[in-house]
Scaffold this motif. Structure first.
Motif, PDB file in Angstrom:
ATOM      1  N   ALA A  31       0.831  -1.207   0.000  1.00 28.76           N
ATOM      2  CA  ALA A  31       0.000   0.000   0.000  1.00 28.76           C
ATOM      3  C   ALA A  31       0.865   1.257   0.000  1.00 28.76           C
ATOM      4  O   ALA A  31       0.562   2.235  -0.703  1.00 28.76           O
ATOM      5  N   LEU A  32       1.939   1.250   0.746  1.00 27.95           N
ATOM      6  CA  LEU A  32       2.845   2.401   0.766  1.00 27.95           C
ATOM      7  C   LEU A  32       3.484   2.624  -0.601  1.00 27.95           C
ATOM      8  O   LEU A  32       3.601   3.762  -1.069  1.00 27.95           O
ATOM      9  N   ASN A  33       3.893   1.550  -1.240  1.00 28.86           N
ATOM     10  CA  ASN A  33       4.497   1.669  -2.571  1.00 28.86           C
ATOM     11  C   ASN A  33       3.514   2.240  -3.584  1.00 28.86           C
ATOM     12  O   ASN A  33       3.913   2.896  -4.554  1.00 28.86           O
ATOM     13  N   ASP A  34       2.230   1.994  -3.349  1.00 28.82           N
ATOM     14  CA  ASP A  34       1.194   2.528  -4.236  1.00 28.82           C
ATOM     15  C   ASP A  34       0.780   3.948  -3.865  1.00 28.82           C
ATOM     16  O   ASP A  34      -0.044   4.552  -4.551  1.00 28.82           O
ATOM     17  N   GLY A  35       1.292   4.446  -2.776  1.00 28.95           N
ATOM     18  CA  GLY A  35       0.916   5.778  -2.332  1.00 28.95           C
ATOM     19  C   GLY A  35      -0.419   5.847  -1.622  1.00 28.95           C
ATOM     20  O   GLY A  35      -1.019   6.923  -1.524  1.00 28.95           O
ATOM     21  N   ALA A  36      -0.894   4.706  -1.126  1.00 33.17           N
ATOM     22  CA  ALA A  36      -2.188   4.688  -0.440  1.00 33.17           C
ATOM     23  C   ALA A  36      -2.124   5.495   0.852  1.00 33.17           C
ATOM     24  O   ALA A  36      -1.112   5.500   1.559  1.00 33.17           O
ATOM     25  N   ALA A  37      -3.219   6.158   1.167  1.00 28.83           N
ATOM     26  CA  ALA A  37      -3.285   6.972   2.379  1.00 28.83           C
ATOM     27  C   ALA A  37      -3.703   6.168   3.596  1.00 28.83           C
ATOM     28  O   ALA A  37      -3.417   6.551   4.731  1.00 28.83           O
ATOM     29  N   ALA A  38      -4.396   5.025   3.377  1.00 32.97           N
ATOM     30  CA  ALA A  38      -4.918   4.253   4.493  1.00 32.97           C
ATOM     31  C   ALA A  38      -5.119   2.807   4.074  1.00 32.97           C
ATOM     32  O   ALA A  38      -5.212   2.486   2.881  1.00 32.97           O
ATOM     33  N   LEU A  39      -5.197   1.934   5.076  1.00 36.72           N
ATOM     34  CA  LEU A  39      -5.362   0.503   4.835  1.00 36.72           C
ATOM     35  C   LEU A  39      -5.985  -0.128   6.064  1.00 36.72           C
ATOM     36  O   LEU A  39      -5.666   0.238   7.204  1.00 36.72           O
ATOM     37  N   GLY A  40      -6.879  -1.086   5.844  1.00 37.50           N
ATOM     38  CA  GLY A  40      -7.496  -1.791   6.961  1.00 37.50           C
ATOM     39  C   GLY A  40      -7.230  -3.281   6.911  1.00 37.50           C
ATOM     40  O   GLY A  40      -6.888  -3.835   5.857  1.00 37.50           O
ATOM     41  N   PHE A  41      -7.399  -3.925   8.047  1.00 40.05           N
ATOM     42  CA  PHE A  41      -7.260  -5.379   8.148  1.00 40.05           C
ATOM     43  C   PHE A  41      -8.513  -5.954   8.788  1.00 40.05           C
ATOM     44  O   PHE A  41      -9.144  -5.313   9.638  1.00 40.05           O
ATOM     45  N   SER A  42      -8.858  -7.179   8.397  1.00 40.32           N
ATOM     46  CA  SER A  42     -10.118  -7.765   8.867  1.00 40.32           C
ATOM     47  C   SER A  42      -9.989  -9.282   8.964  1.00 40.32           C
ATOM     48  O   SER A  42     -10.647 -10.022   8.246  1.00 40.32           O
ATOM     49  N   GLY A  43      -9.118  -9.748   9.855  1.00 45.42           N
ATOM     50  CA  GLY A  43      -8.944 -11.186  10.022  1.00 45.42           C
ATOM     51  C   GLY A  43     -10.234 -11.887  10.389  1.00 45.42           C
ATOM     52  O   GLY A  43     -11.110 -11.320  11.042  1.00 45.42           O
ATOM     53  N   HIS A  44     -10.342 -13.160   9.968  1.00 43.00           N
ATOM     54  CA  HIS A  44     -11.538 -13.953  10.297  1.00 43.00           C
ATOM     55  C   HIS A  44     -11.600 -14.224  11.799  1.00 43.00           C
ATOM     56  O   HIS A  44     -10.640 -14.715  12.395  1.00 43.00           O
ATOM     57  N   SER A  45     -12.742 -13.946  12.394  1.00 39.25           N
ATOM     58  CA  SER A  45     -12.921 -14.214  13.820  1.00 39.25           C
ATOM     59  C   SER A  45     -12.857 -15.714  14.098  1.00 39.25           C
ATOM     60  O   SER A  45     -13.051 -16.543  13.206  1.00 39.25           O
ATOM     61  N   HIS A  46     -12.607 -16.038  15.341  1.00 36.24           N
ATOM     62  CA  HIS A  46     -12.425 -17.438  15.722  1.00 36.24           C
ATOM     63  C   HIS A  46     -13.732 -18.223  15.636  1.00 36.24           C
ATOM     64  O   HIS A  46     -14.786 -17.760  16.076  1.00 36.24           O
ATOM     65  N   LEU A  47     -13.626 -19.429  15.063  1.00 37.64           N
ATOM     66  CA  LEU A  47     -14.747 -20.360  15.016  1.00 37.64           C
ATOM     67  C   LEU A  47     -14.425 -21.544  15.917  1.00 37.64           C
ATOM     68  O   LEU A  47     -13.446 -22.253  15.686  1.00 37.64           O
ATOM     69  N   PRO A  48     -15.206 -21.786  16.942  1.00 38.23           N
ATOM     70  CA  PRO A  48     -14.869 -22.858  17.888  1.00 38.23           C
ATOM     71  C   PRO A  48     -14.933 -24.252  17.281  1.00 38.23           C
ATOM     72  O   PRO A  48     -14.267 -25.166  17.766  1.00 38.23           O
ATOM     73  N   PHE A  49     -15.691 -24.431  16.192  1.00 43.18           N
ATOM     74  CA  PHE A  49     -15.854 -25.765  15.613  1.00 43.18           C
ATOM     75  C   PHE A  49     -15.004 -26.008  14.368  1.00 43.18           C
ATOM     76  O   PHE A  49     -14.998 -27.112  13.823  1.00 43.18           O
ATOM     77  N   ASP A  50     -14.282 -24.985  13.903  1.00 41.71           N
ATOM     78  CA  ASP A  50     -13.477 -25.144  12.690  1.00 41.71           C
ATOM     79  C   ASP A  50     -12.421 -24.039  12.644  1.00 41.71           C
ATOM     80  O   ASP A  50     -12.744 -22.886  12.374  1.00 41.71           O
ATOM     81  N   GLU A  51     -11.175 -24.405  12.901  1.00 38.49           N
ATOM     82  CA  GLU A  51     -10.103 -23.410  12.960  1.00 38.49           C
ATOM     83  C   GLU A  51      -9.217 -23.415  11.719  1.00 38.49           C
ATOM     84  O   GLU A  51      -8.141 -22.823  11.721  1.00 38.49           O
ATOM     85  N   ARG A  52      -9.683 -24.025  10.638  1.00 40.08           N
ATOM     86  CA  ARG A  52      -8.825 -24.135   9.453  1.00 40.08           C
ATOM     87  C   ARG A  52      -8.546 -22.793   8.790  1.00 40.08           C
ATOM     88  O   ARG A  52      -7.450 -22.578   8.268  1.00 40.08           O
ATOM     89  N   TYR A  53      -9.514 -21.890   8.778  1.00 44.90           N
ATOM     90  CA  TYR A  53      -9.375 -20.656   8.002  1.00 44.90           C
ATOM     91  C   TYR A  53      -9.444 -19.393   8.854  1.00 44.90           C
ATOM     92  O   TYR A  53      -9.252 -18.298   8.334  1.00 44.90           O
ATOM     93  N   CYS A  54      -9.720 -19.536  10.124  1.00 51.58           N
ATOM     94  CA  CYS A  54      -9.927 -18.364  10.974  1.00 51.58           C
ATOM     95  C   CYS A  54      -8.705 -18.122  11.858  1.00 51.58           C
ATOM     96  O   CYS A  54      -7.754 -18.903  11.882  1.00 51.58           O
TER      97      CYS A  54
END
Length: 276
Positions: A31-54
């Motif tokens: 994002a910095l190399n592109d000159g972006a002014a801002a960036l957000g992150f949004s990791g997957h919240s925890h799933l108690p029955f399936d932790e493969r992707y969260c």
């Protein structure tokens, strides 16, 4: 109101802390190399029955520590926003986050949790086993889950509303123009109108090769516009190189149904961003 946002901000990004391919710092440097002014992150919240992707509870702690480190390191050059993609059946504490994307990747059917977006083969197997092959009943349950997910008070953005279309690019599972498909989606939107949520147009399925068109599909997008629903654009990126994937194209699609502004996060609130 119109805030101080000067560009379309990429908020929906996944890193190695969940199912992303790149580190949080990779995203920041890109994002910095592109000159972006801002960036957000949004990791997957925890799933108690399936932790493969969260995020696990440990990796969620590490995610927040790394965010703090990067904000200290790069904060004078780019605004960084701490978010989470909250799965309806997840158990993460949502209070530490600046913004929350509410999503449904599972349907709860009896004692089973049915994955929406793992693979086409999984969808076919689940619809055959739990719905007797009735894809429209499956779709209906999905949209009911989306509506319940987005009603939570912490949710700001409705994530990929029509994720259920992911493996239907050939139209063989269900007819996306049919009222049997569209009606449950429309009903979910109508149910959420009093909550004034922002719905994201999301290019994730395009960047990863599952679709040639983004979420939200044209008919539902027109329905959103006709009901004065707020929208934003999102890459749902799992690689740093895709953090603004198809933004220009999604803006053009939004304009075709009548949108002239989207809603962007400015670090304090969501504000209007004019498209022209």
């Amino acid at each position: 109101m119109i805030g101080e946002v000067l560009e379309l901000i990429s908020l929906h990004n996944h890193t190695v802390f969940c199912d992303g391919k790149d580190t949080m710092e990779d995203f920041v440097k890109t994002a910095l190399n592109d000159g972006a002014a801002a960036l957000g992150f949004s990791g997957h919240s925890h799933l108690p029955f399936d932790e493969r992707y969260c995020m696990t509870h440990k990796s969620e702690t590490d995610y927040n520590k790394e965010f703090d480190r990067l904000k200290d390191l790069y904060g004078s050059r780019i605004k960084l926003y701490r978010g989470i993609e909250a799965e309806f059946f997840g158990d993460s504490d949502l209070t530490p986050y600046e913004f929350v994307i509410g999503s449904a990747h599972f349907i709860h059917k009896g004692d089973a949790y049915l994955e929406i977006d793992e693979s086409k083969a999984t969808v076919i197997k689940n619809v055959d086993k739990f719905y007797g092959g009735d894809y429209y009943a499956y779709v209906s349950d999905y949209y009911k889950t989306v509506a319940e997910s987005a009603k939570r008070k912490e949710v700001d953005i409705v994530g990929h509303l029509d994720l259920v279309r992911k493996f239907n690019g050939d139209g063989k599972m269900f007819d996306e123009k049919s009222l049997k498909y569209l009606t449950p989606a429309y009903e979910a939107v109508e149910e959420l109108l009093p909550y004034d949520r922002i719905f994201e147009m999301n290019s994730g399925a395009v960047s990863r090769g599952y679709r040639t068109d983004p979420y939200i599909g044209a008919d539902i997008l027109k329905f959103l516009h006709d009901h004065n629903v707020r929208v934003t654009v999102s890459a749902d990126a799992h690689q740093a190189c895709n953090y603004r994937f198809m933004f220009d194209g999604m803006v053009e699609i939004l304009k075709t149904v009548g949108y002239r502004e989207v809603w962007e996060y400015d670090g304090k609130d969501f504000v209007l961003f004019p498209l022209e």
